[in-house]
Scaffold this active site. Structure first.
Site, short mmCIF file in Angstrom:
data_model
loop_
_atom_site.label_atom_id
_atom_site.label_comp_id
_atom_site.label_asym_id
_atom_site.label_seq_id
_atom_site.Cartn_x
_atom_site.Cartn_y
_atom_site.Cartn_z
N ASP A 178 0.84 -1.19 0.00
CA ASP A 178 0.00 0.00 0.00
C ASP A 178 0.89 1.26 0.00
OD1 ASP A 178 -2.65 1.27 0.15
OD2 ASP A 178 -2.14 1.75 2.21
N TYR A 305 -2.59 11.31 2.22
CA TYR A 305 -3.25 11.28 0.91
C TYR A 305 -3.31 12.68 0.31
CZ TYR A 305 -4.71 6.47 1.76
OH TYR A 305 -4.72 5.11 1.97
N HIS A 359 -5.24 -7.03 1.26
CA HIS A 359 -4.55 -5.75 1.40
C HIS A 359 -3.54 -5.76 2.54
CE1 HIS A 359 -4.34 -1.32 1.04
NE2 HIS A 359 -4.32 -1.30 2.37
#
Length: 384
Positions: A178, A305, A359
């Site tokens: 990730d 982000y 994930h």
């Protein structure tokens, strides 16, 4: 740059306040029969909240985490928290493991002894690593920065300083999934002279300019999968990349709100078949959540982000990652890229597609992932 021993200790009043807030939750209603279709299940969230109040033992989790050798150091003005477990073998290779979102350094702890002491865990002592597991800036016990933009490139630069200037390694390997895969990719791009190789569980999107080779049918299918995934699952990324501050007021104030935001991702993105506790125990879910809660880092974690999407100026790093790259993919659709997609960016030396895991690969399949990391770096050890 001084390295200081670090032990986790959360003040009791913080835990008392957490329990009080949990007990005072004002629950919303839910459409009958909606289960998880509209978001986090009300029934499950109430169950795990009751467990958080009555049965979860943070002090025991704290004790277990403190069995690892933990440290902190100021690196370029950012105080970083990290685990540093020395390898048990004839010549351990230094290796930095980077977690993603919405996990924490806790995700990597299942792999630490598998990698640092392989002989005691069914492996070969010659595969031992000196394992470094930092908390991403603004996550867990690493400093929350409100002045510095924390892009993947900036974090990779911090990691290079941590490993070389602080810990004294000349060259090292890197693994991540990730966000951690993005950091590891940028270590390979920006610091190739320091990097023995990188191992990742997600590959970066390649450059697809006019001079790029035409897409294969597998690549076209993969892009279609990504578009479907973004339509169904991508709202969090758009929100965190554009207006994270607005969301943070609720998540930083309500532990149940925080739990709803994070637990839904653990269920949706893992290989759990719809039953989250097939992959994660309540204690594991709540340890990760409690780390976010007691450090008040949900806002700063979401800012990663925003910072990445709003980075300024052209990145001068080369598009091509020259250092040897190992890729281990799980069954998570958004990361199940075809090999030709990866080869547009990476010098792929090992490629494995696991039959299970999602994930949170280090959490879900630590033994399989640790063995892949050992196998990838085995022929590169002469470069230490």
């Amino acid at each position: 740059m001084a390295v200081k021993p670090f032990q986790i200790h959360v003040e009791q009043f913080v835990l008392d306040d957490l329990r009080s807030r949990l007990k005072k939750t004002r629950w919303p209603d839910a459409v009958k029969g909606s289960e998880w279709n509209r978001g986090t299940s009300l029934e499950y969230l109430q169950q795990i909240t009751d467990y958080w109040i009555d049965d979860f033992d943070w002090r025991e989790q704290e004790r277990q985490l403190n069995e690892f050798q933990q440290f902190s150091s100021d690196v370029d003005g950012v105080k970083l928290h990290f685990i540093h477990e020395r390898g048990r073998g004839p010549k351990p290779m230094p290796l930095i493991l980077t977690h993603g979102w919405p996990s924490s350094f806790f995700e990597m702890t299942k792999m630490i002894h598998l990698l640092s002491d392989p002989a005691a865990n069914g492996g070969d002592a010659n595969d031992a690593f000196d394992v470094v597991v930092p908390s991403l800036p603004g996550c867990g016990f690493s400093q929350r920065s409100i002045q510095k933009s924390m892009t993947l490139e900036a974090i990779a630069d911090l990691w290079a300083q941590l490993m070389v200037s602080v810990l004294g390694y000349h060259r090292f390997g890197a693994h991540g999934g990730d966000i951690g895969a993005g950091v590891s990719t940028n270590l390979g791009r920006r610091h190739p002279e320091k990097i023995i190789g990188i191992h990742i569980t997600a590959v970066a999107s390649p450059f697809l300019g006019p001079e790029a080779a035409p897409l294969s049918s597998a690549e076209k299918n993969y892009l279609s999968q990504i578009r479907l995934w973004e339509k169904e699952e991508g709202a969090y990324e758009h929100l965190q990349g554009t207006r994270p501050q607005t969301l943070a007021y609720g998540l930083n104030d309500s532990p149940v709100g925080l739990a709803a935001w994070i637990i839904e991702k653990f269920r949706a993105w893992s290989d759990c078949g719809g039953n989250i506790e097939q992959r994660f125990s309540k204690d594991e879910l709540l340890t990760n959540l409690t780390i976010y809660w007691v450090t008040e880092t949900i806002n700063s974690s979401m800012r990663l982000y925003y910072d990445h999407q709003h980075r300024k100026g052209p990145d001068q790093s080369p598009r091509w990652v020259e250092v040897p790259t190992g890729v281990t993919l799980t069954v998570e659709p958004v990361n199940r890229a075809p090999i030709e997609w990866a080869k547009r960016t990476y010098n792929v030396q090992r490629w494995t597609e696991l039959p299970k895991g999602g994930h949170f690969a280090a959490f879900e399949e630590p033994e399989l992932l640790a063995e892949e990391i050992r196998a990838f770096f085995r022929p590169l050890r002469k470069q230490i």
